[in-house]
Enzyme design. Structure first.
Site, PDB file in Angstrom:
ATOM      1  N   LYS A 173       0.900  -1.071  -0.153  1.00 43.87           N
ATOM      2  CA  LYS A 173      -0.084  -0.136   0.074  1.00 43.87           C
ATOM      3  C   LYS A 173       0.716   1.248   0.011  1.00 43.87           C
ATOM      4  O   LYS A 173       1.642   1.433   1.122  1.00 43.87           O
ATOM      5  CB  LYS A 173      -0.850  -0.121   1.336  1.00 43.87           C
ATOM      6  N   THR A 204      -6.670   9.719   8.899  1.00 46.22           N
ATOM      7  CA  THR A 204      -6.366   8.372   8.146  1.00 46.22           C
ATOM      8  C   THR A 204      -5.900   7.478   9.170  1.00 46.22           C
ATOM      9  O   THR A 204      -5.381   6.419   9.012  1.00 46.22           O
ATOM     10  CB  THR A 204      -5.265   8.629   7.539  1.00 46.22           C
ATOM     11  N   GLY A 206      -6.743   4.221  11.080  1.00 44.14           N
ATOM     12  CA  GLY A 206      -7.471   3.073  10.876  1.00 44.14           C
ATOM     13  C   GLY A 206      -7.550   2.637   9.429  1.00 44.14           C
ATOM     14  O   GLY A 206      -8.569   1.707   8.969  1.00 44.14           O
ATOM     15  N   THR A 207      -6.945   3.389   8.495  1.00 48.06           N
ATOM     16  CA  THR A 207      -7.252   3.262   7.097  1.00 48.06           C
ATOM     17  C   THR A 207      -6.890   1.863   6.706  1.00 48.06           C
ATOM     18  O   THR A 207      -7.290   1.030   5.917  1.00 48.06           O
ATOM     19  CB  THR A 207      -6.635   4.163   6.238  1.00 48.06           C
ATOM     20  N   GLY A 208      -5.727   1.258   7.204  1.00 43.73           N
ATOM     21  CA  GLY A 208      -5.229  -0.048   6.781  1.00 43.73           C
ATOM     22  C   GLY A 208      -6.027  -1.102   7.367  1.00 43.73           C
ATOM     23  O   GLY A 208      -6.398  -2.142   6.730  1.00 43.73           O
ATOM     24  N   CYS A 209      -6.557  -1.101   8.515  1.00 42.08           N
ATOM     25  CA  CYS A 209      -7.400  -1.752   8.997  1.00 42.08           C
ATOM     26  C   CYS A 209      -8.950  -1.822   8.353  1.00 42.08           C
ATOM     27  O   CYS A 209      -9.441  -2.937   7.929  1.00 42.08           O
ATOM     28  CB  CYS A 209      -8.071  -1.414  10.561  1.00 42.08           C
TER      29      CYS A 209
END
Ligand SMILES: Nc1ncnc2c1ncn2[C@@H]1O[C@H](COP(=O)(O)OP(=O)(O)OP(=O)(O)O)[C@@H](O)[C@H]1O
Ligand SMILES: Cc1ncc(CO)c(N)n1
Length: 270
Positions: A173, A204, A206-209
């Site tokens: 990512k 941003t 928690g974007t990955g979660c």
């Protein structure tokens, strides 16, 4: 209804971890379940402390789900120490679930460590082979592949190196670190590119979660890997575009935009 399990840490401030995962599952119309690996006292600005759940209790939570319910996909997030990793890997070996998306969480957005530095070997050797998809961000991909990543070419090379370590697919990512929000998928044969404009926001958390849970939901719903990622990329982009100015640091993604777009008013201070 499809059933999706998150094995991850708890973020009491609601923007990341298990809480983000369950909100994402609901927004995708799948039934969400959770195995808590660590309780994190954190908010949009900082991590105060982490308490890991015992390996025995992690295993029992996984048993409780699998002895009763068929699981269509799993998202694995924060695994802070070797014993947590070993407990989860042991149960993946036992139950052999399908559609395992692993987000190798190492740091929170504010730079606080969420994984013990000495555990990386265990993550790579013991956990990574169970991944149908591994979703590192750039700093995580640099740590795993041991190369510096500054552009698209580097992302492609790192993706191949990480694939060779034994996961079935890897998605690096670029969002936060590369000019456009470019993510690169490698499936052992081809590279696929998922690119959007970078959104200028500090919110941003928690974007990955959110992204990995959206992919797991889409896999549970029967999509192929590239389609699951394409749709999840649209979801996360909208969730960041309409992210919420909650808290004093990096605010959370918005899972409810589609709801109030369709007439339900959940805007600020109502
Ligand atoms: N500012 C942004 N604008 C548009 N897309 C973004 C932005 N930041 C991240 N993304 C996208 O969001 C998705 C999640 O990626 P990101 O790199 O933020 O994960 P992460 O660093 O693992 O997040 P976390 O802090 O939750 O662990 C990716 O598709 C990424 O490209
Ligand atoms: C519990 C938890 N998992 C993952 C992240 C990464 O966003 C976080 N901040 N907290």
């Amino acid at each position: 209804m499809k059933k999706v399990l998150s094995i991850a840490g708890s973020d009491c401030s609601g923007g990341a971890g298990i809480q983000a995962d369950l909100k994402t599952f609901s927004a995708h119309g799948v039934f969400g379940m959770s195995v808590i690996v660590s309780v994190v006292a954190e908010n949009t600005s900082r991590v105060i402390d982490i308490q890991d759940i015992t390996p025995d209790m992690i295993e029992k939570q996984i048993d409780a789900v699998f002895e009763d319910i068929e699981v269509d996909a799993i998202k694995i997030g924060m695994l802070s120490t070797k014993p947590c990793m070993e407990a989860v890997a042991k149960k993946m070996e036992e139950y052999k679930p399908k559609n395992i998306v692993i987000d190798p969480v190492m740091y929170a957005k504010n730079g606080c460590s969420l994984m013990d530095d000495n555990s990386i070997e265990t993550l790579l050797k013991v956990v990574l082979p169970y991944a149908d998809l591994l979703t590192p961000n750039i700093p995580e991909a640099e740590k795993i592949s041991n190369i510096k990543i500054s552009n698209k070419e580097d992302m492609k090379i790192a993706a191949k190196i990480i694939y060779e370590m034994g996961c079935k697919n890897v998605l690096i990512k670029g969002g936060y670190y590369i000019e456009n929000a470019l993510d690169v998928l490698y499936d052992g044969k081809e590279h696929y590119y998922f690119e959007t404009k970078r959104i200028d926001t500090k919110n941003t958390h928690g974007t990955g979660c959110t992204f990995s849970s959206a992919i797991a939901s889409n896999l549970a719903l029967g999509m192929t890997m590239p389609t699951a990622i394409k749709q999840a990329k649209e979801y996360i982009t909208t969730a960041i575009e309409h992210s919420l100015d909650i808290g004093k640091g990096n605010g959370p993604t918005n899972h409810f935009y589609d709801l109030y777009k369709n007439g339900l008013d959940v805007s600020e201070d109502k």
